[in-house]
Design an enzyme around this catalytic site. Structure first.
Site, PDB file in Angstrom:
ATOM      1  N   GLY A 239       0.759  -1.239   0.000  1.00  0.00           N
ATOM      2  CA  GLY A 239       0.000   0.000   0.000  1.00  0.00           C
ATOM      3  C   GLY A 239       0.787   1.284   0.000  1.00  0.00           C
ATOM      4  O   GLY A 239       0.199   2.357  -0.191  1.00  0.00           O
ATOM      5  N   PRO A 274       4.710  -5.210  -0.761  1.00  0.00           N
ATOM      6  CA  PRO A 274       4.741  -4.004  -1.588  1.00  0.00           C
ATOM      7  C   PRO A 274       4.552  -4.308  -3.078  1.00  0.00           C
ATOM      8  O   PRO A 274       5.064  -5.305  -3.586  1.00  0.00           O
ATOM      9  CB  PRO A 274       6.158  -3.464  -1.347  1.00  0.00           C
ATOM     10  CG  PRO A 274       6.960  -4.700  -1.076  1.00  0.00           C
ATOM     11  CD  PRO A 274       6.052  -5.638  -0.337  1.00  0.00           C
ATOM     12  N   ARG A 276       3.184  -1.317  -5.792  1.00  0.00           N
ATOM     13  CA  ARG A 276       3.394  -0.035  -6.471  1.00  0.00           C
ATOM     14  C   ARG A 276       4.739   0.627  -6.129  1.00  0.00           C
ATOM     15  O   ARG A 276       5.419   1.147  -7.010  1.00  0.00           O
ATOM     16  CB  ARG A 276       2.264   0.898  -6.044  1.00  0.00           C
ATOM     17  CG  ARG A 276       2.186   2.205  -6.778  1.00  0.00           C
ATOM     18  CD  ARG A 276       1.128   3.094  -6.129  1.00  0.00           C
ATOM     19  NE  ARG A 276      -0.126   2.429  -5.912  1.00  0.00           N
ATOM     20  CZ  ARG A 276      -1.135   2.393  -6.782  1.00  0.00           C
ATOM     21  NH1 ARG A 276      -1.016   3.008  -7.935  1.00  0.00           N
ATOM     22  NH2 ARG A 276      -2.257   1.763  -6.492  1.00  0.00           N
ATOM     23  N   ARG A 312      -5.764   3.333 -15.716  1.00  0.00           N
ATOM     24  CA  ARG A 312      -5.767   4.049 -14.432  1.00  0.00           C
ATOM     25  C   ARG A 312      -6.429   5.424 -14.504  1.00  0.00           C
ATOM     26  O   ARG A 312      -7.192   5.779 -13.610  1.00  0.00           O
ATOM     27  CB  ARG A 312      -4.341   4.157 -13.873  1.00  0.00           C
ATOM     28  CG  ARG A 312      -3.727   2.779 -13.552  1.00  0.00           C
ATOM     29  CD  ARG A 312      -2.421   2.895 -12.768  1.00  0.00           C
ATOM     30  NE  ARG A 312      -2.659   3.347 -11.430  1.00  0.00           N
ATOM     31  CZ  ARG A 312      -2.449   4.574 -11.011  1.00  0.00           C
ATOM     32  NH1 ARG A 312      -1.932   5.487 -11.804  1.00  0.00           N
ATOM     33  NH2 ARG A 312      -2.725   4.901  -9.774  1.00  0.00           N
ATOM     34  N   TYR A 316      -9.477   5.509 -12.001  1.00  0.00           N
ATOM     35  CA  TYR A 316      -9.236   6.193 -10.723  1.00  0.00           C
ATOM     36  C   TYR A 316      -9.007   7.696 -10.888  1.00  0.00           C
ATOM     37  O   TYR A 316      -8.509   8.330  -9.957  1.00  0.00           O
ATOM     38  CB  TYR A 316      -7.957   5.664 -10.049  1.00  0.00           C
ATOM     39  CG  TYR A 316      -7.793   4.192  -9.920  1.00  0.00           C
ATOM     40  CD1 TYR A 316      -8.750   3.399  -9.285  1.00  0.00           C
ATOM     41  CD2 TYR A 316      -6.632   3.567 -10.378  1.00  0.00           C
ATOM     42  CE1 TYR A 316      -8.547   2.048  -9.126  1.00  0.00           C
ATOM     43  CE2 TYR A 316      -6.426   2.212 -10.220  1.00  0.00           C
ATOM     44  CZ  TYR A 316      -7.393   1.456  -9.594  1.00  0.00           C
ATOM     45  OH  TYR A 316      -7.181   0.114  -9.431  1.00  0.00           O
ATOM     46  N   CYS A 342     -13.639   4.348 -28.179  1.00  0.00           N
ATOM     47  CA  CYS A 342     -14.942   5.002 -28.323  1.00  0.00           C
ATOM     48  C   CYS A 342     -15.598   5.342 -26.984  1.00  0.00           C
ATOM     49  O   CYS A 342     -16.774   5.046 -26.770  1.00  0.00           O
ATOM     50  CB  CYS A 342     -15.844   4.047 -29.084  1.00  0.00           C
ATOM     51  SG  CYS A 342     -15.824   2.415 -28.310  1.00  0.00           S
ATOM     52  N   GLU A 343     -14.837   5.887 -26.055  1.00  0.00           N
ATOM     53  CA  GLU A 343     -15.398   6.242 -24.754  1.00  0.00           C
ATOM     54  C   GLU A 343     -14.789   7.589 -24.375  1.00  0.00           C
ATOM     55  O   GLU A 343     -13.591   7.787 -24.559  1.00  0.00           O
ATOM     56  CB  GLU A 343     -14.975   5.243 -23.660  1.00  0.00           C
ATOM     57  CG  GLU A 343     -15.149   3.812 -24.003  1.00  0.00           C
ATOM     58  CD  GLU A 343     -16.309   3.150 -23.262  1.00  0.00           C
ATOM     59  OE1 GLU A 343     -16.881   3.794 -22.378  1.00  0.00           O
ATOM     60  OE2 GLU A 343     -16.612   2.003 -23.610  1.00  0.00           O
TER      61      GLU A 343
HETATM   62  C1  LIG Z   1      -3.568  -8.106  -0.415  1.00  0.00           C
HETATM   63  C2  LIG Z   1      -2.742  -7.100  -1.113  1.00  0.00           C
HETATM   64  N1  LIG Z   1      -1.442  -6.988  -0.785  1.00  0.00           N
HETATM   65  C3  LIG Z   1      -0.634  -6.092  -1.389  1.00  0.00           C
HETATM   66  C4  LIG Z   1      -1.109  -5.265  -2.374  1.00  0.00           C
HETATM   67  C5  LIG Z   1      -0.157  -4.324  -3.034  1.00  0.00           C
HETATM   68  O1  LIG Z   1      -0.493  -3.009  -2.826  1.00  0.00           O
HETATM   69  P1  LIG Z   1       0.448  -1.852  -3.307  1.00  0.00           P
HETATM   70  O2  LIG Z   1       0.718  -2.053  -4.747  1.00  0.00           O
HETATM   71  O3  LIG Z   1      -0.310  -0.619  -3.048  1.00  0.00           O
HETATM   72  O4  LIG Z   1       1.691  -1.934  -2.493  1.00  0.00           O
HETATM   73  C6  LIG Z   1      -2.457  -5.328  -2.740  1.00  0.00           C
HETATM   74  C7  LIG Z   1      -3.000  -4.431  -3.762  1.00  0.00           C
HETATM   75  O5  LIG Z   1      -4.154  -4.383  -4.062  1.00  0.00           O
HETATM   76  C8  LIG Z   1      -3.293  -6.288  -2.107  1.00  0.00           C
HETATM   77  O6  LIG Z   1      -4.570  -6.417  -2.441  1.00  0.00           O
END
Ligand SMILES: Cc1ncc(COP(=O)(O)O)c(C=O)c1O
Length: 422
Positions: A239, A274, A276, A312, A316, A342-343
């Site tokens: 996250g 991790p 992202r 994305r 989002y 087409c959106e």
């Molecule tokens: C269970 C779980 N762990 C880890 C992640 C990875 O999250 P992030 O890419 O934000 O680090 C996610 C992303 O949806 C997830 O659902």
């Protein structure tokens, strides 16, 4: 920090000019920098002083086998949410005992495969899932290790679609029910309680939500200790956010300290998942300008990448920086960068001050290493694009561009229709 830099107005990925790759593979394509991936993984690892956590790279962010193989070589475990990710992970050489498996909708065949490979643990998201895993482990003559994924009801202050730790979200089991869940799990003959888990959301840019979630999980850990239910792992999920635009996510050292503090003196081994933060800024999408178009209200730059390639922004309202691969000295323009689909949600950027690119020029869409190719589709019968990896002055295709035959692979006419000749 990444390895996409300009040298005399030409964008390079490490030591390779992006134009050079575009000439070789065509457009659009995703481009990843190995040095950036390595740097990010190393920086996260080094941020933890003392006991090293088990870093389980979250495959969903970017599941290309080359990317998985690199993380595996650097010592990562894997976080998966589907049998397909288990398949990719095993093919990429991950040891099953470094794989954790979350997801609210695990299917029986996915559960069987994970039990069969003796993965490190299932992060359980419902009591029915727990019962099924116990039953399947019994049928397979195994014991399955589990953590309960707690829904700690913490607001990660991120986009609602990537917020996963609030009571209204489908994820995990709430704290009160979890205690009962652990008691039940402890009694189950084919279950071994191994951990406590959570994942509260993605693109989180403050530490408070982690602190709150960790405090809740540790309180639960203490209750379990009192019940003589032993637990080895504290899995805090993934996250951690990155800078796409002006976000200022916490320093890795602060993030690491915050999580390490939570486990201090508990004997728990920390797991992090991790995604992202490792891959997001290690990739870009390279697209070519097809047309410039002046509408009554807006100026448009029409490019050859669409929302099927990078969803994305549509999904989002995500911000991605857009830069000319070859800069000019012309004054900037303000335009929408849009794809061929087409959106009206098919845009990469809106009302953006950007380089005055012209027909045929290349644009780099930055920060496209995570949840980008992985979320791409064949919408509008568009073949999925190529993926390319650079290391130093070398580059190679790590996923071929799909062709028209790929679009219809697996499709067949029902037996009452004749076979087409084309
Ligand atoms: C269970 C779980 N762990 C880890 C992640 C990875 O999250 P992030 O890419 O934000 O680090 C996610 C992303 O949806 C997830 O659902």
């Amino acid at each position: 920090m990444n390895h996409f830099n300009y040298r005399q107005d030409a964008l390079y990925c490490e030591d390779v000019p992006v134009t050079h790759i575009a000439r070789s593979v065509g457009t659009p394509f995703y481009l990843y920098s190995q040095a950036t991936l390595e740097r990010h993984f190393g920086a996260l690892k080094d941020a933890f002083v003392g006991d090293a956590p088990l870093i389980c790279y979250s495959a969903k962010a970017n599941s290309n086998q080359a990317v998985l193989t690199l993380f595996r070589q650097w010592g990562s475990g894997l976080d998966i949410v589907a049998g397909g990710e288990l398949f990719r992970g095993l093919r990429s050489g991950f040891t099953p005992q470094t794989i954790v498996y979350s997801g609210v909708g695990k299917r029986v065949e996915e559960i069987d495969a994970a039990i069969g490979h003796d993965i490190l643990m299932f992060n359980i998201e419902s009591m029915e899932e727990l019962a099924l895993i116990d039953q399947r482990a019994g049928a397979l003559n195994r014991k399955a290790r589990i953590a309960i994924r707690i829904n700690p009801d913490v607001d990660p202050k991120t986009h609602p679609y990537i917020s996963t730790g609030l009571q209204k979200n489908k994820f995990g089991i709430d704290m009160a029910a979890a205690l009962e869940g652990y008691r039940a799990a402890h009694r189950m003959p084919h279950i071994e309680v191994a951990g406590i888990a959570c994942h509260i959301g993605s693109q989180i840019t403050t530490l408070d939500p982690y602190r709150q979630a960790a405090a809740g999980l540790i309180a639960l850990f203490k209750e379990l200790q009192a019940l003589q239910i032993s637990v080895k792992y504290l899995d805090m999920g993934g996250g951690l956010g990155i800078t796409y635009h002006q976000e200022a996510p916490p320093a890795l050292a602060d993030y690491a300290a915050c999580l390490s503090e939570a486990t201090e003196g508990t004997g728990l081994r920390l797991i992090v998942e991790p995604g992202r933060v490792l891959v997001g800024n290690a990739g870009i999408l390279v697209t070519r300008v097809l047309y410039r178009k002046q509408g009554r209200a807006k100026s448009f730059v029409v490019v050859d990448a669409g929302m099927n390639d990078l969803m994305r922004p549509a999904l989002y309202q995500a911000h991605h920086e857009v830069q000319a691969v070859e800069r000019t000295s012309r004054p900037p323009i303000v335009a929408d960068v849009v794809g061929p689909i087409c959106e009206s949600s098919d845009f990469i950027a809106q009302d953006r001050s950007m380089d005055d690119v012209r027909q045929g020029d290349l644009l780099a869409v930055m920060g496209a290493g995570a949840y980008s190719f992985a979320m791409s589709s064949n919408y509008c019968s568009r073949p999925r694009v190529a993926e390319v990896l650079v290391s130093g002055d070398r580059f190679d295709i790590i996923r071929q561009r799909e062709n028209l035959q790929d679009l219809v692979r697996g499709e067949q006419l029902p037996h009452w229709l004749s076979t087409p000749t084309a």
